[in-house]
Design a protein around this motif. Structure first.
Motif, PDB file in Angstrom:
ATOM      1  N   PHE A   1       2.084 -13.336  -3.256  1.00 34.14           N
ATOM      2  CA  PHE A   1       1.400 -13.427  -1.971  1.00 34.14           C
ATOM      3  C   PHE A   1      -0.044 -13.847  -2.205  1.00 34.14           C
ATOM      4  O   PHE A   1      -0.756 -13.221  -2.999  1.00 34.14           O
ATOM      5  CB  PHE A   1       1.448 -12.093  -1.219  1.00 34.14           C
ATOM      6  CG  PHE A   1       0.945 -12.181   0.201  1.00 34.14           C
ATOM      7  CD1 PHE A   1       1.771 -12.647   1.214  1.00 34.14           C
ATOM      8  CD2 PHE A   1      -0.360 -11.818   0.522  1.00 34.14           C
ATOM      9  CE1 PHE A   1       1.310 -12.740   2.523  1.00 34.14           C
ATOM     10  CE2 PHE A   1      -0.824 -11.905   1.823  1.00 34.14           C
ATOM     11  CZ  PHE A   1       0.012 -12.374   2.829  1.00 34.14           C
ATOM     12  N   ASP A   2      -0.450 -14.920  -1.542  1.00 30.89           N
ATOM     13  CA  ASP A   2      -1.824 -15.397  -1.629  1.00 30.89           C
ATOM     14  C   ASP A   2      -2.642 -14.696  -0.547  1.00 30.89           C
ATOM     15  O   ASP A   2      -2.546 -15.016   0.640  1.00 30.89           O
ATOM     16  CB  ASP A   2      -1.862 -16.923  -1.429  1.00 30.89           C
ATOM     17  CG  ASP A   2      -3.238 -17.524  -1.709  1.00 30.89           C
ATOM     18  OD1 ASP A   2      -4.233 -16.786  -1.580  1.00 30.89           O
ATOM     19  OD2 ASP A   2      -3.315 -18.718  -2.048  1.00 30.89           O
ATOM     20  N   TYR A   3      -3.451 -13.727  -0.974  1.00 32.85           N
ATOM     21  CA  TYR A   3      -4.195 -12.926  -0.001  1.00 32.85           C
ATOM     22  C   TYR A   3      -5.323 -13.714   0.651  1.00 32.85           C
ATOM     23  O   TYR A   3      -5.710 -13.419   1.780  1.00 32.85           O
ATOM     24  CB  TYR A   3      -4.743 -11.668  -0.680  1.00 32.85           C
ATOM     25  CG  TYR A   3      -3.665 -10.713  -1.119  1.00 32.85           C
ATOM     26  CD1 TYR A   3      -3.112  -9.812  -0.215  1.00 32.85           C
ATOM     27  CD2 TYR A   3      -3.174 -10.717  -2.428  1.00 32.85           C
ATOM     28  CE1 TYR A   3      -2.103  -8.930  -0.599  1.00 32.85           C
ATOM     29  CE2 TYR A   3      -2.172  -9.846  -2.823  1.00 32.85           C
ATOM     30  CZ  TYR A   3      -1.642  -8.959  -1.902  1.00 32.85           C
ATOM     31  OH  TYR A   3      -0.639  -8.102  -2.280  1.00 32.85           O
ATOM     32  N   LEU A   4      -5.864 -14.693  -0.035  1.00 39.06           N
ATOM     33  CA  LEU A   4      -6.940 -15.485   0.555  1.00 39.06           C
ATOM     34  C   LEU A   4      -6.445 -16.356   1.692  1.00 39.06           C
ATOM     35  O   LEU A   4      -7.141 -16.559   2.687  1.00 39.06           O
ATOM     36  CB  LEU A   4      -7.596 -16.359  -0.522  1.00 39.06           C
ATOM     37  CG  LEU A   4      -8.354 -15.614  -1.623  1.00 39.06           C
ATOM     38  CD1 LEU A   4      -8.882 -16.603  -2.648  1.00 39.06           C
ATOM     39  CD2 LEU A   4      -9.504 -14.814  -1.022  1.00 39.06           C
ATOM     40  N   LYS A   5      -5.223 -16.877   1.552  1.00 43.19           N
ATOM     41  CA  LYS A   5      -4.676 -17.763   2.580  1.00 43.19           C
ATOM     42  C   LYS A   5      -3.589 -17.099   3.413  1.00 43.19           C
ATOM     43  O   LYS A   5      -2.999 -17.748   4.284  1.00 43.19           O
ATOM     44  CB  LYS A   5      -4.104 -19.026   1.920  1.00 43.19           C
ATOM     45  CG  LYS A   5      -5.152 -19.846   1.187  1.00 43.19           C
ATOM     46  CD  LYS A   5      -4.532 -21.104   0.589  1.00 43.19           C
ATOM     47  CE  LYS A   5      -5.600 -21.945  -0.125  1.00 43.19           C
ATOM     48  NZ  LYS A   5      -5.010 -23.174  -0.716  1.00 43.19           N
ATOM     49  N   SER A   6      -3.325 -15.809   3.137  1.00 41.05           N
ATOM     50  CA  SER A   6      -2.254 -15.077   3.830  1.00 41.05           C
ATOM     51  C   SER A   6      -0.953 -15.873   3.781  1.00 41.05           C
ATOM     52  O   SER A   6      -0.297 -16.129   4.794  1.00 41.05           O
ATOM     53  CB  SER A   6      -2.648 -14.784   5.281  1.00 41.05           C
ATOM     54  OG  SER A   6      -3.759 -13.930   5.323  1.00 41.05           O
ATOM     55  N   LEU A   7      -0.589 -16.282   2.583  1.00 44.02           N
ATOM     56  CA  LEU A   7       0.550 -17.172   2.401  1.00 44.02           C
ATOM     57  C   LEU A   7       1.523 -16.573   1.382  1.00 44.02           C
ATOM     58  O   LEU A   7       1.117 -16.184   0.291  1.00 44.02           O
ATOM     59  CB  LEU A   7       0.070 -18.547   1.914  1.00 44.02           C
ATOM     60  CG  LEU A   7       1.131 -19.617   1.693  1.00 44.02           C
ATOM     61  CD1 LEU A   7       1.727 -20.058   3.029  1.00 44.02           C
ATOM     62  CD2 LEU A   7       0.530 -20.823   0.967  1.00 44.02           C
ATOM     63  N   GLU A   8       2.778 -16.504   1.759  1.00 38.95           N
ATOM     64  CA  GLU A   8       3.804 -16.061   0.823  1.00 38.95           C
ATOM     65  C   GLU A   8       4.219 -17.223  -0.072  1.00 38.95           C
ATOM     66  O   GLU A   8       4.464 -18.326   0.405  1.00 38.95           O
ATOM     67  CB  GLU A   8       5.025 -15.524   1.577  1.00 38.95           C
ATOM     68  CG  GLU A   8       4.799 -14.185   2.241  1.00 38.95           C
ATOM     69  CD  GLU A   8       6.070 -13.636   2.868  1.00 38.95           C
ATOM     70  OE1 GLU A   8       7.126 -14.301   2.727  1.00 38.95           O
ATOM     71  OE2 GLU A   8       6.020 -12.573   3.491  1.00 38.95           O
TER      72      GLU A   8
END
Length: 518
Positions: free
Chosen positions: A110-117
């Motif tokens: 999970f990319d927390y900076l882009k809120s992307l799974e």
């Protein structure tokens, strides 16, 4: 090899060789489904790749796993590879592979900076040069590339223990020299009772007659096991989803491509890459095309090609400049006047490109066709092969269910005389591209690959005289292919690979790996 698609075709191979259609036969299947069995999403195969020798095959799936297979019919009884120029399958023998090992290459992130799974699905696998008995390969998901080493490790065992010592004591096994965690805590606490220490119950006194002998234990290696180890991780270099990775012929570098950029990596350096192609405009509203696939030239380490969503292929030379935004050659087919429609640009998008082994030709796959290009001729493709022309009247339905955006791969035979690609209903097509060849075989990914042969010619030349007949055939039938068989958009054969030296094809139908030979 020759393009057989029209007046621009030029011969570079003898006409007789490779002009006869091949008789394809089923070899084996891995992961075959039983009737009514439900396939798990994570088990669907998403990548296939033979290594340079053809002795190993790798598959990746949507669950982030890489499975390796090794060939067995080219090895002698001692497990050593037999050097055979060409296998003879006329006597009923066929290439045989066996399961070798598997490992978990990627995990969901999970990319927390882009809120992307970031899903774990394996997008591409590429084999690297083997060394010292170890196999090396690259695998990538949408964001992260990993460099794996697979090697046999000897399992060490301690043997020749003093078992007679324990029998002489009459108290079971000999006490191990290692101290258990409970014993350590006992020592730290100043002592324990007999039940917690694990030692007091064993009588360590020697027998009255003494010991006849005391042997030192021996460490031996009898068995071997395959161990996969991640050597390097190449991350944080792509803002968009990675669609391609390709090894360079120099054995030291590779490229990775996403929608807007291509990066050059050194295999030994994981924290730094060089951006060599960047098509991102200053204003994203001006974006007209994206990169769909990229591949290095098989022998020239300075040359690579990449395709775009507008149906063009660009050849670039890294010697010209550090940032290769300007191409050395552009390959695209001129649009035929009066044929433009709403779907023209969508179906023109190239989903995959492959260099021929000789480096002279490039094979590209768009939604409806395979095209063969000569890098010395940029006026247009030297051959065009219609894959499923009967679907043209169904483009509206294909657009509504998103099937029109499916990304089919393509491959060439090692001798360059044939090309192959997938279609729907678990079908794949094999076309001959030698001079005078009319080979256009339809095969099904099943144990009976020839049962759905298309009898009508589906390999028209650039002349449009045969096109209306093909279109009428597609328009007159509803939900059937050119041979009257119902087609199924939910079963699609996207991934396949041709053996580098033999007429053998591996293809993926959902979670099953089918192999065929000719």
């Amino acid at each position: 090899m020759i393009g057989g698609g029209g007046e621009e075709a030029t011969a570079t191979a003898p006409a007789a060789e490779g002009s006869q259609p091949l008789d394809w036969k089923f070899a084996q299947v891995f992961g075959e489904r039983t009737a009514g069995e439900e396939v798990q999403e994570v088990d669907i195969i998403s990548a296939i790749e033979f290594d340079r020798t053809g002795d190993h095959l790798a598959t990746g799936d949507r669950g982030g796993r890489v499975v390796l297979f090794e060939r067995t019919d080219t090895r002698d009884h001692g497990g050593h590879r037999r050097e055979l120029e060409r296998m003879d399958y006329s006597n009923g023998r066929h290439p045989e592979f066996r399961y070798k090992t598997e490992f978990q290459s990627h995990e969901p992130e999970f990319d927390y900076l882009k809120s992307l799974e970031i899903e774990e699905k394996i997008n591409k696998i590429r084999w690297c040069q083997a060394a010292n008995g170890a196999l090396f390969l690259l695998s990538t998901n949408d964001k992260t590339i990993k460099f794996w080493k697979v090697q046999e490790k000897k399992v060490k065992k301690v043997c020749d223990l003093n078992m007679d010592l324990s029998r002489a004591m009459g108290n079971g096994p000999v006490v191990s020299s290692s101290i258990s965690a409970s014993s350590k805590s006992c020592m730290a606490n100043g002592g324990c009772d007999e039940r917690s220490s694990g030692y007091s119950s064993i009588d360590t006194s020697l027998p009255s007659g003494g010991l006849s002998s005391l042997r030192l234990p021996m460490v031996t290696s009898h068995e071997t096991s395959l161990v996969a180890r991640c050597r390097r991780i190449y991350a944080h270099a792509h803002d968009y989803h990675i669609n391609s990775i390709s090894n360079n012929s120099d054995g030291e570098t590779f490229i990775s491509a996403d929608d807007l950029r291509i990066n050059l990596w050194n295999l030994e350096i994981s924290n730094q890459s060089f951006n060599i192609v960047d098509v991102k405009p200053a204003n994203m509203e001006d974006l007209t095309e994206v990169i769909t696939s990229a591949e290095f030239h098989p022998t020239h380490c300075n040359t690579l090609a990449y395709s775009s969503s507008r149906g063009s292929i660009r050849l670039i030379d890294m010697r010209q400049s550090a940032l290769c935004d300007s191409h050395s050659k552009l390959f695209e087919e001129p649009e035929v006047p009066g044929t433009r429609s709403f779907f023209t640009e969508i179906i023109a998008s190239i989903s995959d490109i492959k260099f021929a082994k000789d480096g002279r030709h490039i094979l590209s796959r768009d939604y409806m066709t395979l095209k063969l290009w000569d890098i010395n001729m940029d006026r247009g493709p030297v051959a065009t092969f219609q894959v499923h022309e009967y679907l043209r009247p169904k483009l509206c339905d294909l657009y509504e269910n998103d099937s029109i955006f499916d990304k089919f791969e393509c491959c060439l035979s090692g001798d360059g005389h044939r090309v192959a690609t997938g279609s729907y209903s678990n079908l794949f097509r094999v076309f001959g591209c030698s001079e005078g060849s009319t080979e256009a075989t339809t095969l099904e990914a099943s144990k009976n690959p020839m049962r759905r042969q298309v009898q009508t010619p589906t390999r028209p030349s650039k002349s449009l005289s045969t096109l209306p007949r093909v279109l009428r055939r597609g328009a007159d039938t509803s939900g059937v292919d050119a041979n009257g068989n119902a087609f199924d958009f939910t079963t699609k054969l996207l991934h396949l690979a041709w053996h580098p030296t033999e007429n053998s094809i591996a293809c993926a139908a959902s979670n099953s790996l089918y192999m065929y030979y000719a």
